[in-house]
Design an enzyme around this catalytic site. Structure first.
Site: not given
Ligand code: FAD
Length: 560
Positions: A11, A46, A249, A278, A283, A285, A288
């Protein structure tokens, strides 16, 4: 030759990219590979609603970093369009698939970070996969929505889900001059705040021409003879529209973790400790997908927001490279969030009242106060009134949560209170907080100070308050201390009006054998009145938030 440690990250957006960059800054002697399933790394999800709404005009603006930048600046290898299919913890290997060629291969690791994020919920509703029914999660999603808007000449949209993303989309579709409806299963939009605070959002949305269908669940999406989409609701309504945004959600992506045998928490996230580690010590994590502790309750929870994901990424990197004292550990989440809706801002931090009831005794007795101060000095032009709700423990004074809504200065107050909550501060700390002041920015008694002062008055016994929802006895003596003109414009049927300025002369008219509930418009004059009455021996309570809260509380609070 000494072999470099290998860090693999699944990710490459908020949590994963932060982790990779931080790890490199801490160690030049590490091989870092980021696997990202999509064609983009480190993009601003975002910003997507604002890209659809053409507020952000150029797609490239959403790309915070590129694989080339990661390579050239950080010596980090980013493999986009590469899907990690499995983790083999015992071998410390992952199996990845190059989505362009279909080639599968294995990579070994010393440390593995799972940052796969979450995925939009898509329940099995008939017709959910119809063309024109969209979710918004990625840049390709936003492209699809924009093409649909153009090709289908969309002028009507239904947004399913009144959370952050739903509301942001409603705002942006309204910017595009569409007829927008929001369908929400709960009796309120923005579930992160309490219903009486959400009522301000409801009024605002309706004043901007957005139609709300609350307590309504979608039962099916269908196409009709004119090729329009029909959104069928459990209320019997059928809404004809050109496009649907489904934003009801999110679900953490935990397939890899489950398959690898990692411990999953009670809310379905990957359970981690304060170093984001974890149950497998190789590992980590973050983001989200990770289930972490709540700052206030100490219990497990999921808060899918960008801030925690970014901070957790850094902490995982610190933990992997080796901690330098003082230890950098995750303090927990408190769901601090903000949302802008067509000129209105709503923000929240900590626990809301709805969730408090679920924690029972462990949180202790609590009270709440409402206030409606100006966002800066009232004498300076363009002062806007904001509504602030503060929740605190009545034994210790500890601040438990706050919510605010208004046109300006909202998020600043919630940010201050958020820090207070993280530091386990009390209402006495808010009372004494030293905050910036000049007329165009705030007031000498900032709304945060005022909230602390009001709550501290309760803690010290200077004030007794109550709330409209507890006003159930029709025999209660209600004293309205607003001006006669204000009273004439609207008042409670059985309220007695004695303007504050006349109160001292009218004490004889008031009962001494019953409790008096006193109110004004926002709660300040009634506090003054309550102080006068108490010192003259009356039993008196001030109704917090005043007449301004009557309708929001009476209309919406019944739902919970
Ligand atoms: P992400 O940023 O989603 O990144 C995860 C990445 O992992 C993805 O790109 C996915 O393709 C990749 N992935 C998943 N599984 C695999 C795999 N098996 N192999 C390779 N790659 C993989 N939060 C706020 O605080 N304020 C906001 O205004 C806000 N607005 C938002 C608006 C939208 C439209 C969205 C969708 C989200 C918003 N959020 C906001 C939430 C915020 O974007 C997320 O909480 C944050 O991006 C989570 O980060 P992350 O690294 O956990 O996941």
């Amino acid at each position: 030759m000494k072999k470099n440690k290998r860090l693999l990250i699944v990710g490459g957006v908020a949590g994963g990219a932060s982790c990779a960059a931080r790890a490199r800054r801490l160690s030049e002697e590490m091989d870092i590979i980021v696997f990202e399933r999509s064609e983009f790394v480190s993009f601003a999800n975002c910003g997507l609603p604002y890209y659809v709404g053409r507020v952000i005009k150029v797609e490239d603006e959403l790309l915070v970093a590129t694989p080339e930048l990661f390579r050239d600046r950080f010596n980090i290898e980013v493999r986009t369009e590469t899907f990690v299919r499995r983790v083999f913890p015992a071998l410390r290997e992952v199996e990845a698939e190059d989505l362009k060629t279909g080639r599968r291969y294995r990579e070994s690791y010393d440390a593995l970070v799972l940052a796969p994020g979450s995925t939009p919920l898509k329940p099995t509703i008939p017709g959910i996969d119809l063309p024109g029914v969209h979710t918004l999660w990625t840049i390709p999603d936003s492209r699809r929505i924009m093409s649909w808007i153009r090709d289908a000449a969309v002028s009507r949209a239904v947004v399913v889900g009144g959370g952050f993303i739903g509301l942001e989309m409603a705002e942006n579709l309204k910017h595009l001059d569409m007829d927008v409806r929001i369908v929400e299963m709960q009796p309120q939009v923005m579930p992160a705040v309490d219903p009486e605070i959400a009522s301000f959002i409801h009024d605002h949305l309706m004043s901007r021409g957005i139609t709300l269908h609350l307590e309504s669940a979608v039962t099916a999406f269908e196409k009709n003879s004119t090729d329009a989409i029909v959104v069928k609701l459990n209320t019997g309504l059928a809404l004809e529209t050109d496009m649907v945004i489904f934003a009801a959600g999110v679900r953490p992506r935990t397939e890899l973790a489950v398959d690898a045998g990692l411990t999953i928490g009670e809310f379905g996230g990957i359970l981690v400790d304060e170093r984001m580690q974890t149950c497998d010590r190789h590992i980590w994590a973050v983001g989200d997908a990770a289930e972490v502790r709540n700052v206030i309750t100490g219990r497990s929870c999921m808060v899918p927001l960008a801030g925690p994901a970014n901070r957790q990424g850094r902490i995982a990197a610190d933990s992997i490279v080796g901690q330098v004292p003082p230890a950098h550990v995750f303090r927990g989440v408190q769901a601090t969030a903000v949302c802008g809706i067509l000129g209105l801002t709503v923000a929240t931090t900590g626990l809301n009242e709805k969730s408090l009831s679920g924690f029972g005794e462990s949180i202790g007795p609590y009270e709440k106060v409402y206030l409606h101060p100006d966002h800066h000095a009232g004498y300076y032009p363009d002062a806007k009134t904001l509504t602030l709700k503060l929740i605190f423990n009545t034994k210790t004074g500890r601040v438990l949560g706050a919510q605010a809504v208004g046109e300006a200065g909202v998020e600043k107050r919630i940010d201050v209170i958020s820090m207070a909550i993280q530091r386990k501060a009390t209402v006495f700390d808010l009372e004494e907080a030293e905050l910036c002041y000049a007329p165009q920015y705030g007031s000498a008694k900032d709304p945060v100070n005022l909230a602390g002062m009001i709550a501290a008055n309760i803690m010290r016994g200077h004030a007794r308050i109550d709330h409209w929802e507890n006003l159930t006895d029709p025999g209660t003596f209600i004293l309205d201390v607003r001006d006669i003109e204000e009273y004439r414009q609207g008042h409670l049927e059985n309220a007695v009006n004695i303007p504050l300025e006349d109160l001292r002369e009218c004490l004889e008219e008031l009962p001494r054998d019953r409790e008096i509930w006193v109110h004004c418009y926002v709660g300040q004059r009634s506090y003054f009145a309550a102080r006068i009455l108490r010192q003259h021996g009356f039993k008196v309570k001030n109704i917090s938030g005043g007449y301004l809260m009557y309708d929001p509380v009476k209309r919406y609070k019944r739902n919970y």
